[in-house]
Scaffold this active site. Structure first.
Site, PDB file in Angstrom:
ATOM      1  N   ASP A  87       0.841  -1.192   0.000  1.00 51.98           N
ATOM      2  CA  ASP A  87       0.000   0.000   0.000  1.00 51.98           C
ATOM      3  C   ASP A  87       0.880   1.247   0.000  1.00 51.98           C
ATOM      4  O   ASP A  87       1.908   1.297   0.685  1.00 51.98           O
ATOM      5  CB  ASP A  87      -0.874   0.032   1.269  1.00 51.98           C
ATOM      6  CG  ASP A  87      -2.298  -0.412   0.998  1.00 51.98           C
ATOM      7  OD1 ASP A  87      -2.740  -0.356  -0.161  1.00 51.98           O
ATOM      8  OD2 ASP A  87      -2.972  -0.812   1.962  1.00 51.98           O
ATOM      9  N   TRP A  88       0.459   2.250  -0.747  1.00 51.76           N
ATOM     10  CA  TRP A  88       1.113   3.555  -0.673  1.00 51.76           C
ATOM     11  C   TRP A  88       0.584   4.295   0.550  1.00 51.76           C
ATOM     12  O   TRP A  88      -0.619   4.356   0.775  1.00 51.76           O
ATOM     13  CB  TRP A  88       0.827   4.369  -1.932  1.00 51.76           C
ATOM     14  CG  TRP A  88       1.448   5.733  -1.900  1.00 51.76           C
ATOM     15  CD1 TRP A  88       0.889   6.883  -1.424  1.00 51.76           C
ATOM     16  CD2 TRP A  88       2.751   6.087  -2.353  1.00 51.76           C
ATOM     17  NE1 TRP A  88       1.762   7.935  -1.548  1.00 51.76           N
ATOM     18  CE2 TRP A  88       2.923   7.477  -2.116  1.00 51.76           C
ATOM     19  CE3 TRP A  88       3.806   5.364  -2.931  1.00 51.76           C
ATOM     20  CZ2 TRP A  88       4.090   8.156  -2.450  1.00 51.76           C
ATOM     21  CZ3 TRP A  88       4.971   6.046  -3.261  1.00 51.76           C
ATOM     22  CH2 TRP A  88       5.106   7.421  -3.033  1.00 51.76           C
ATOM     23  N   LEU A  89       1.479   4.829   1.354  1.00 46.37           N
ATOM     24  CA  LEU A  89       1.074   5.544   2.558  1.00 46.37           C
ATOM     25  C   LEU A  89       1.367   7.030   2.402  1.00 46.37           C
ATOM     26  O   LEU A  89       2.535   7.423   2.258  1.00 46.37           O
ATOM     27  CB  LEU A  89       1.811   4.994   3.780  1.00 46.37           C
ATOM     28  CG  LEU A  89       1.421   3.578   4.215  1.00 46.37           C
ATOM     29  CD1 LEU A  89       2.342   3.101   5.325  1.00 46.37           C
ATOM     30  CD2 LEU A  89      -0.024   3.541   4.684  1.00 46.37           C
ATOM     31  N   ASP A 189      16.798  -2.508  11.770  1.00 46.97           N
ATOM     32  CA  ASP A 189      17.468  -1.436  11.020  1.00 46.97           C
ATOM     33  C   ASP A 189      16.776  -0.117  11.335  1.00 46.97           C
ATOM     34  O   ASP A 189      16.312   0.597  10.442  1.00 46.97           O
ATOM     35  CB  ASP A 189      17.422  -1.733   9.523  1.00 46.97           C
ATOM     36  CG  ASP A 189      18.340  -0.815   8.712  1.00 46.97           C
ATOM     37  OD1 ASP A 189      19.214  -0.168   9.319  1.00 46.97           O
ATOM     38  OD2 ASP A 189      18.177  -0.745   7.480  1.00 46.97           O
TER      39      ASP A 189
END
Length: 280
Positions: A87-89, A189
């Site tokens: 999904d693009w956030l 990370d």
């Protein structure tokens, strides 16, 4: 990397209207894909199959069980390229306090042993995650030793570094009984480029490299490149207090990430590595 119409047609999407390259990564090609009804984030690993992203998918699902992460839509192989579709956030602003609480929530997820149920060896820095009951053994053998050996292969190691590293390694193993560690789920990370806030101000963790280890490793990474302020640490401490002496232990964990950067980017990171090694 250019994505052809033939390549894009094999994605599990319909009515793709726009594809825009996204900058910022040095490992994968990345794109924003816009369809009639939705937006997506696409990562592509050229000439590498789907298994390259298996570790990231597993990490997003583990983290996503307790905090917000991008939703995995699909992963697979197109031609000879591995891909991961998320999904693009849309991003907004949020509080460091909320981020600190979110990271503490992740670290509250525990396991009986240190490691993970799979290794990740497809990247430039191999992650050997065989289960261990002793943290110092895991950290020295399956994290530090791996990167030191890689530095030797890259001709980035010296006799002086080897001498001081041997002393550090011995001290970590000898002093392990002084620091009780409960295996925590780690992002792996946790630098400022691997979190964002959505439009509601909710923290979102991205690009994980998960395993179960000492949560002080994640905290050590937050101290190297900045991007985390006092509110973050206060909220974390309130939610999951750290053991006394953490500040003394942080350099040995910072060393891992600095060794990673030494291997990836060369002697630019040598002085930072040496500053820690010379303490031993």
């Amino acid at each position: 990397m250019h994505l052809t119409k033939t390549w894009l047609a094999q994605l599990p999407l319909t009515d793709i209207q726009q594809v825009q390259p996204v900058s910022g990564g040095d490992i994968n090609a990345a794109f924003q894909i816009i369809t009639r009804h939705h937006q997506y984030f696409l990562k592509v690993q050229p000439h590498n199959d789907v298994t390259f992203f298996d570790h990231e998918v597993a990490g997003l699902r583990l983290l996503g069980a307790v905090t917000k992460t991008p939703r995995v839509i699909a992963s697979g192989t197109i031609a000879t390229d591995g891909y991961l579709l998320l999904d693009w956030l849309a991003t907004g602003t949020g509080s460091q306090s909320a981020l600190g609480a979110a990271v503490a929530k992740v670290h509250h997820q525990h396991h009986a042993q240190f490691g993970l149920d799979h290794d990740f060896t497809a990247g430039k820095l191999p992650k050997i995650n065989h289960w261990q009951t002793d943290w110092a053994t895991f950290y020295t053998q399956q994290r530090l030793d791996v990167l030191v050996n890689l530095a030797k292969e890259h001709h980035l190691w010296s006799e002086t570094r080897e001498m001081h590293y041997h002393r550090l390694r011995q001290q970590l193993l000898q002093d392990s009984h002084m620091h009780t560690v409960k295996p925590s789920l780690l992002h792996g990370d946790l630098w400022s480029g691997n979190y964002l806030f959505d439009t509601t101000g909710t923290p979102v963790l991205i690009d994980p490299d998960v395993f179960y280890g000492d949560r002080e490793m994640d905290l050590a990474m937050t101290t190297i490149f900045g991007g985390f302020d006092t509110d973050f640490y206060q909220a974390y401490q309130a939610a999951y207090p750290v053991a006394p002496g953490m500040q003394d232990r942080l350099p040995s964990y910072q060393l891992y990430y600095l060794l990673a950067h030494l291997n990836l980017f060369g002697e630019t990171y040598g002085p930072a590595v040496d500053r820690i090694l010379m303490q031993y």
